[in-house]
Scaffold this active site. Sequence first.
Site, PDB file in Angstrom:
ATOM      1  N   TRP A 133     -25.589  31.464  12.155  1.00 22.13           N
ATOM      2  CA  TRP A 133     -26.894  31.944  11.680  1.00 22.13           C
ATOM      3  C   TRP A 133     -26.760  33.020  10.616  1.00 22.13           C
ATOM      4  O   TRP A 133     -27.539  33.060   9.660  1.00 22.13           O
ATOM      5  CB  TRP A 133     -27.765  32.422  12.832  1.00 22.13           C
ATOM      6  N   ASP A 146     -31.057  40.256  12.503  1.00 24.14           N
ATOM      7  CA  ASP A 146     -31.654  39.008  12.987  1.00 24.14           C
ATOM      8  C   ASP A 146     -31.499  39.013  14.509  1.00 24.14           C
ATOM      9  O   ASP A 146     -30.414  38.782  15.032  1.00 24.14           O
ATOM     10  CB  ASP A 146     -30.941  37.794  12.373  1.00 24.14           C
ATOM     11  N   LYS A 175     -37.458  31.773  21.022  1.00 24.76           N
ATOM     12  CA  LYS A 175     -36.342  31.857  21.967  1.00 24.76           C
ATOM     13  C   LYS A 175     -36.753  32.646  23.216  1.00 24.76           C
ATOM     14  O   LYS A 175     -36.734  32.124  24.307  1.00 24.76           O
ATOM     15  CB  LYS A 175     -35.116  32.509  21.304  1.00 24.76           C
TER      16      LYS A 175
HETATM   17  C1  PLP Z   1     -33.128  29.997  16.074  1.00 28.54           C
HETATM   18  C2  PLP Z   1     -32.564  31.032  15.200  1.00 28.54           C
HETATM   19  C3  PLP Z   1     -32.929  31.142  13.842  1.00 28.54           C
HETATM   20  C4  PLP Z   1     -33.820  30.117  13.144  1.00 28.54           C
HETATM   21  O1  PLP Z   1     -35.126  30.290  13.426  1.00 28.54           O
HETATM   22  P1  PLP Z   1     -36.246  29.274  12.823  1.00 28.54           P
HETATM   23  O2  PLP Z   1     -37.466  29.791  13.486  1.00 28.54           O
HETATM   24  O3  PLP Z   1     -35.843  27.898  13.219  1.00 28.54           O
HETATM   25  O4  PLP Z   1     -36.251  29.459  11.353  1.00 28.54           O
HETATM   26  C5  PLP Z   1     -32.403  32.178  13.113  1.00 28.54           C
HETATM   27  N1  PLP Z   1     -31.557  33.057  13.647  1.00 28.54           N
HETATM   28  C6  PLP Z   1     -31.160  32.983  14.943  1.00 28.54           C
HETATM   29  C7  PLP Z   1     -30.218  33.983  15.485  1.00 28.54           C
HETATM   30  C8  PLP Z   1     -31.662  31.966  15.759  1.00 28.54           C
HETATM   31  O5  PLP Z   1     -31.260  31.875  17.034  1.00 28.54           O
END
Ligand code: PLP
Length: 396
Positions: free
Chosen positions: A121, A197, A223
Amino acid sequence: MTIVDAKIHPALMGSLSPNVTVDEVINFSPGPTSLPAAVEKTIADSFQTPGLTSLALSHRSPEFLAILNHAAASVRSVMSIPDDYEVLFMHGGGHGQFAAVPLNLCRDPSDIATYVINGTWSLRGKDEAQKYCRAQVVDGSDPETGAYTSFPDLTEADIHPNSKYVYLCSNETVNGIELHRLPKLPDSRRHIPLVIDASSDFSTKPIDWVNSGVGVLFACASKNIGHPGLTLVVVRKDLIGTGKASPLCPGVFNYTTNRDAENLWNTPATFNIEVVGHVMDWIQREGGVDEIECRCIAKAKALYDVIDGSSGFYSTPVTNKSQRSRMNVPFNICGGDEDLTNQFLIRSWEKGMIGLRTLTPFGVGDHLRASLYNGVTLEQTHHLATFMRRFCEKYS
Ligand SMILES: *Cc1c(COP(=O)(O)O)cnc(C)c1O
């Protein structure tokens, strides 16, 4: 050993609906995923009571403003977010923020930003950011294997003094690496804001906003805190304001525009915002984020104890134990043996345990993965641990 036909079984194609009667379906999917049962009940009940739900409320009505204000205030209170940070509800998911971060913090594409890469990511975040800034990389991959197995130390030499921010992903969802506490930058770089993030670990541990130097933290909702379609962004007030963002930053991604419009510059994801409020209320009722963290530690331990105690029947790529993710536990069976892996997926699916192998933008990967977000209880995790132990006894 009977091996079910691997080509057609739905469990092997990522099916999330076991076709056998089970007491309970347990969703170990990496996302989108299930919310705590009490939250799902609150949402279901809201559709049974008379009156409009947030799906039908005008976003400028007093009814929705109360929902919005409650959600923002409860995120702030649960996560102890100081007053000098804004709480924004934005669109575009994690990927939207991969672009929004440089577009807001780098006025000019020649501006430098530092990207710490310790998994898929953060790599994807950097690839997107490169369109809008000069991304300099701190590479955390293993020099021999190229795999991401731990988080690199950050030295002064890694970070250009003029870097606009230092970006990192606090839980690498695919690789199973987590920073349980945010790092501190070297003294000579402490003036540089961190961008985090936290898409897959937000709300599962406390954050020391000021001492860690957090400038921006974002989390896609799907999540731990809600449903896809909403992204939570927490941004330090001094980083926004007229003239700070790139002139090309789209309005929907512009932190200043959305702050000034109090999250109503365009139609926000009304229902999803209400859900985040419900999840925060649930965390508060359960004892707050410290209690959630204790549960996360216990859940991950339940699975890692089985993996570590299996004499190599199960193995995990995350060799650095202090950075093992509590959210996503990757493991494989007998070095990835295809027959045993298929057998494991089918048998666990028949017992209602789903989402252990899903397709990702990065393929099915070498490992199965159990994701233990807020919607998964310790008791449910013990079900999987027991299944794994028995499976190991039977086939090792
Ligand atoms: C799932 C995830 C993303 C992507 O998110 P989207 O909503 O699909 O754009 C980005 N960073 C991390 C750490 C993730 O787990």
